[in-house]
Structures are given as structure tokens and as C-alpha cells.
Design a protein around this motif. Structure first.
Motif, PDB file in Angstrom:
ATOM      1  N   GLN A 164       0.846  -1.192   0.000  1.00 40.47           N
ATOM      2  CA  GLN A 164       0.000   0.000   0.000  1.00 40.47           C
ATOM      3  C   GLN A 164       0.879   1.238   0.000  1.00 40.47           C
ATOM      4  O   GLN A 164       1.675   1.433   0.917  1.00 40.47           O
ATOM      5  CB  GLN A 164      -0.935   0.014   1.207  1.00 40.47           C
ATOM      6  CG  GLN A 164      -1.981   1.109   1.136  1.00 40.47           C
ATOM      7  CD  GLN A 164      -3.131   0.873   2.083  1.00 40.47           C
ATOM      8  OE1 GLN A 164      -3.026   0.120   3.056  1.00 40.47           O
ATOM      9  NE2 GLN A 164      -4.265   1.481   1.796  1.00 40.47           N
ATOM     10  N   ALA A 165       0.714   2.028  -1.028  1.00 43.61           N
ATOM     11  CA  ALA A 165       1.425   3.298  -1.140  1.00 43.61           C
ATOM     12  C   ALA A 165       0.520   4.409  -0.613  1.00 43.61           C
ATOM     13  O   ALA A 165      -0.710   4.261  -0.592  1.00 43.61           O
ATOM     14  CB  ALA A 165       1.810   3.560  -2.590  1.00 43.61           C
ATOM     15  N   PRO A 166       1.104   5.521  -0.184  1.00 43.11           N
ATOM     16  CA  PRO A 166       0.288   6.624   0.341  1.00 43.11           C
ATOM     17  C   PRO A 166      -0.762   7.060  -0.668  1.00 43.11           C
ATOM     18  O   PRO A 166      -0.468   7.281  -1.849  1.00 43.11           O
ATOM     19  CB  PRO A 166       1.318   7.728   0.582  1.00 43.11           C
ATOM     20  CG  PRO A 166       2.597   7.015   0.804  1.00 43.11           C
ATOM     21  CD  PRO A 166       2.541   5.811  -0.095  1.00 43.11           C
ATOM     22  N   GLY A 167      -1.995   7.154  -0.196  1.00 38.90           N
ATOM     23  CA  GLY A 167      -3.085   7.616  -1.048  1.00 38.90           C
ATOM     24  C   GLY A 167      -3.615   6.591  -2.021  1.00 38.90           C
ATOM     25  O   GLY A 167      -4.482   6.911  -2.836  1.00 38.90           O
ATOM     26  N   LYS A 168      -3.108   5.355  -1.940  1.00 40.11           N
ATOM     27  CA  LYS A 168      -3.543   4.323  -2.879  1.00 40.11           C
ATOM     28  C   LYS A 168      -4.155   3.153  -2.121  1.00 40.11           C
ATOM     29  O   LYS A 168      -3.922   2.971  -0.936  1.00 40.11           O
ATOM     30  CB  LYS A 168      -2.367   3.838  -3.733  1.00 40.11           C
ATOM     31  CG  LYS A 168      -1.816   4.890  -4.673  1.00 40.11           C
ATOM     32  CD  LYS A 168      -0.816   4.282  -5.627  1.00 40.11           C
ATOM     33  CE  LYS A 168      -0.323   5.306  -6.636  1.00 40.11           C
ATOM     34  NZ  LYS A 168       0.653   4.724  -7.593  1.00 40.11           N
ATOM     35  N   GLU A 169      -4.938   2.362  -2.843  1.00 41.56           N
ATOM     36  CA  GLU A 169      -5.542   1.191  -2.236  1.00 41.56           C
ATOM     37  C   GLU A 169      -4.502   0.088  -2.061  1.00 41.56           C
ATOM     38  O   GLU A 169      -3.490   0.042  -2.767  1.00 41.56           O
ATOM     39  CB  GLU A 169      -6.690   0.684  -3.118  1.00 41.56           C
ATOM     40  CG  GLU A 169      -7.873   1.618  -3.159  1.00 41.56           C
ATOM     41  CD  GLU A 169      -9.054   1.010  -3.883  1.00 41.56           C
ATOM     42  OE1 GLU A 169     -10.093   1.671  -3.951  1.00 41.56           O
ATOM     43  OE2 GLU A 169      -8.931  -0.129  -4.394  1.00 41.56           O
ATOM     44  N   ARG A 170      -4.799  -0.814  -1.122  1.00 43.33           N
ATOM     45  CA  ARG A 170      -3.921  -1.953  -0.924  1.00 43.33           C
ATOM     46  C   ARG A 170      -3.992  -2.859  -2.150  1.00 43.33           C
ATOM     47  O   ARG A 170      -5.074  -3.162  -2.649  1.00 43.33           O
ATOM     48  CB  ARG A 170      -4.334  -2.706   0.335  1.00 43.33           C
ATOM     49  CG  ARG A 170      -3.361  -3.759   0.775  1.00 43.33           C
ATOM     50  CD  ARG A 170      -3.649  -4.230   2.181  1.00 43.33           C
ATOM     51  NE  ARG A 170      -3.401  -3.185   3.158  1.00 43.33           N
ATOM     52  CZ  ARG A 170      -3.420  -3.387   4.478  1.00 43.33           C
ATOM     53  NH1 ARG A 170      -3.675  -4.579   4.950  1.00 43.33           N
ATOM     54  NH2 ARG A 170      -3.193  -2.402   5.300  1.00 43.33           N
ATOM     55  N   GLU A 171      -2.839  -3.284  -2.608  1.00 42.85           N
ATOM     56  CA  GLU A 171      -2.722  -4.057  -3.849  1.00 42.85           C
ATOM     57  C   GLU A 171      -2.075  -5.401  -3.561  1.00 42.85           C
ATOM     58  O   GLU A 171      -1.023  -5.469  -2.905  1.00 42.85           O
ATOM     59  CB  GLU A 171      -1.860  -3.275  -4.848  1.00 42.85           C
ATOM     60  CG  GLU A 171      -1.532  -4.027  -6.112  1.00 42.85           C
ATOM     61  CD  GLU A 171      -0.454  -3.352  -6.943  1.00 42.85           C
ATOM     62  OE1 GLU A 171      -0.350  -3.681  -8.143  1.00 42.85           O
ATOM     63  OE2 GLU A 171       0.294  -2.515  -6.399  1.00 42.85           O
ATOM     64  N   GLY A 172      -2.678  -6.471  -4.061  1.00 41.24           N
ATOM     65  CA  GLY A 172      -2.064  -7.782  -3.942  1.00 41.24           C
ATOM     66  C   GLY A 172      -0.908  -7.894  -4.903  1.00 41.24           C
ATOM     67  O   GLY A 172      -1.024  -7.476  -6.062  1.00 41.24           O
ATOM     68  N   VAL A 173       0.210  -8.422  -4.478  1.00 41.59           N
ATOM     69  CA  VAL A 173       1.359  -8.635  -5.343  1.00 41.59           C
ATOM     70  C   VAL A 173       1.480 -10.140  -5.576  1.00 41.59           C
ATOM     71  O   VAL A 173       0.792 -10.668  -6.408  1.00 41.59           O
ATOM     72  CB  VAL A 173       2.624  -7.880  -4.885  1.00 41.59           C
ATOM     73  CG1 VAL A 173       2.577  -6.466  -5.449  1.00 41.59           C
ATOM     74  CG2 VAL A 173       2.740  -7.775  -3.387  1.00 41.59           C
ATOM     75  N   PRO A 174       2.294 -10.933  -4.913  1.00 45.94           N
ATOM     76  CA  PRO A 174       2.185 -12.361  -5.120  1.00 45.94           C
ATOM     77  C   PRO A 174       1.469 -13.055  -3.959  1.00 45.94           C
ATOM     78  O   PRO A 174       1.358 -12.541  -2.858  1.00 45.94           O
ATOM     79  CB  PRO A 174       3.642 -12.835  -5.191  1.00 45.94           C
ATOM     80  CG  PRO A 174       4.488 -11.638  -4.958  1.00 45.94           C
ATOM     81  CD  PRO A 174       3.592 -10.598  -4.389  1.00 45.94           C
ATOM     82  N   CYS A 175       1.034 -14.257  -4.254  1.00 45.88           N
ATOM     83  CA  CYS A 175       0.374 -15.107  -3.271  1.00 45.88           C
ATOM     84  C   CYS A 175       0.875 -16.526  -3.512  1.00 45.88           C
ATOM     85  O   CYS A 175       1.045 -16.926  -4.678  1.00 45.88           O
ATOM     86  CB  CYS A 175      -1.139 -15.013  -3.479  1.00 45.88           C
ATOM     87  SG  CYS A 175      -2.142 -16.010  -2.369  1.00 45.88           S
ATOM     88  N   ILE A 176       1.118 -17.257  -2.446  1.00 41.12           N
ATOM     89  CA  ILE A 176       1.549 -18.646  -2.592  1.00 41.12           C
ATOM     90  C   ILE A 176       0.543 -19.536  -1.888  1.00 41.12           C
ATOM     91  O   ILE A 176       0.190 -19.316  -0.720  1.00 41.12           O
ATOM     92  CB  ILE A 176       2.992 -18.852  -2.073  1.00 41.12           C
ATOM     93  CG1 ILE A 176       3.461 -20.283  -2.354  1.00 41.12           C
ATOM     94  CG2 ILE A 176       3.127 -18.494  -0.588  1.00 41.12           C
ATOM     95  CD1 ILE A 176       4.966 -20.462  -2.206  1.00 41.12           C
ATOM     96  N   SER A 177       0.082 -20.545  -2.611  1.00 41.17           N
ATOM     97  CA  SER A 177      -0.954 -21.428  -2.099  1.00 41.17           C
ATOM     98  C   SER A 177      -0.387 -22.416  -1.088  1.00 41.17           C
ATOM     99  O   SER A 177       0.795 -22.750  -1.104  1.00 41.17           O
ATOM    100  CB  SER A 177      -1.581 -22.211  -3.256  1.00 41.17           C
ATOM    101  OG  SER A 177      -2.077 -21.343  -4.245  1.00 41.17           O
ATOM    102  N   SER A 178      -1.283 -22.919  -0.246  1.00 41.26           N
ATOM    103  CA  SER A 178      -0.892 -24.005   0.652  1.00 41.26           C
ATOM    104  C   SER A 178      -1.350 -25.359   0.097  1.00 41.26           C
ATOM    105  O   SER A 178      -0.779 -26.387   0.427  1.00 41.26           O
ATOM    106  CB  SER A 178      -1.483 -23.788   2.043  1.00 41.26           C
ATOM    107  OG  SER A 178      -2.882 -23.666   1.963  1.00 41.26           O
ATOM    108  N   SER A 179      -2.363 -25.358  -0.753  1.00 45.99           N
ATOM    109  CA  SER A 179      -2.921 -26.616  -1.249  1.00 45.99           C
ATOM    110  C   SER A 179      -1.968 -27.321  -2.201  1.00 45.99           C
ATOM    111  O   SER A 179      -1.815 -28.541  -2.152  1.00 45.99           O
ATOM    112  CB  SER A 179      -4.249 -26.357  -1.942  1.00 45.99           C
ATOM    113  OG  SER A 179      -4.092 -25.400  -2.968  1.00 45.99           O
ATOM    114  N   ASP A 180      -1.317 -26.562  -3.078  1.00 46.31           N
ATOM    115  CA  ASP A 180      -0.454 -27.191  -4.081  1.00 46.31           C
ATOM    116  C   ASP A 180       0.852 -26.440  -4.326  1.00 46.31           C
ATOM    117  O   ASP A 180       1.604 -26.807  -5.226  1.00 46.31           O
ATOM    118  CB  ASP A 180      -1.214 -27.351  -5.403  1.00 46.31           C
ATOM    119  CG  ASP A 180      -1.653 -26.023  -5.999  1.00 46.31           C
ATOM    120  OD1 ASP A 180      -2.300 -26.035  -7.062  1.00 46.31           O
ATOM    121  OD2 ASP A 180      -1.360 -24.963  -5.406  1.00 46.31           O
TER     122      ASP A 180
END
Length: 129
Positions: free
Chosen positions: A39-55
Motif C-alpha cells: 500500500q502506497a500513500p493515497g492508494k488502495e492496498r494491492e495484492g502482489v504475489p500469493c503462494i498457495s498451501s494446497s499445491d
């Protein structure tokens, strides 16, 4: 209660790399899908990477694809966000997050902050000369 802690933030020059870590004291994180957000100032929170637990699969946002990767360490106690070719627009507070209920296990391309309910305190990344 899962308490996530991020580390590794700081100042980096444009074009440089930086590595962030996410850990939770007393827990092995491979049971949880872990999302990284910024999250940058004045901006919405943005997803960058995500790592799964299932696979173990990952989902990487288009804005950072080819530059950011996410992986679990061999000891499974931390999740690392490797950031390369950083640019000033990457300046933000970076957070890791998990779903304590363990229901969210597979990171799809549309993962969002709504999928997570446990957040770290964040670590600041500055990209500047």
C-alpha cells in the motif's frame, strides 16, 4: 492466534533487488496460503504475489510479473518475497497476510485482501536514488 511479522524492508536504488520475509513465531507456515500486499500513500492496498498451501502454486499480479517471486524456505517457517528490478513506483508498505481459518488455500489470479484475516504490521520499502 497467528501473528505474522514481516522483515527486510528498507531503501534500495532503482533497478536493485530486495528480499522480504514473512514469519510467525512458533508456526510452520506451509499450512497457510500467504499473500503479499502493498500500500502506497493515497492508494488502495494491492495484492502482489500469493503462494498457495494446497499445491504450492503462486499467483503474481501483472504489475510485478517477471520481477517479483514468492517462495517458501526449506524449513517452511518463512515465506520470502524476492523483488528484482525495483522502481520508484514500488515504494510502499508491504504486508504479508494469511487466513487463520485455513479456508483460503489456493491463490487464484483474483486474490484480494478480503481472502485474508490475519496481517503483519508491514515493512516499508523505499525505492529512490
Amino acid at each position: 492466534q497467528l501473528k505474522l511479522v514481516e522483515s527486510g524492508g528498507g531503501l534500495v536504488q532503482p533497478g536493485g533487488p530486495l528480499r522480504l520475509s514473512c514469519a510467525a513465531s512458533g508456526y510452520i507456515l506451509d499450512a497457510w496460503a500467504i499473500g503479499w500486499f502493498r500500500q502506497a500513500p493515497g492508494k488502495e492496498r494491492e495484492g502482489v504475489p500469493c503462494i498457495s498451501s494446497s499445491d504450492g502454486s503462486t499467483s503474481i499480479a501483472d504489475s510485478v510479473k517477471g520481477r517479483f517471486t514468492v517462495y517458501r524456505d526449506n524449513g517452511r517457517t518463512t515465506v520470502t518475497l524476492q523483488m528484482n528490478s525495483l522502481q520508484p513506483e514500488d515504494t510502499a508498505v508491504y504486508y504479508c497476510a494469511a487466513d487463520e481459518t485455513l479456508r483460503f488455500r489456493l491463490c487464484g489470479p483474483s486474490f484480494s485482501s478480503a481472502d485474508f484475516n490475519s496481517w503483519g504490521q508491514g515493512t516499508q520499502v523505499f525505492v529512490s536514488t
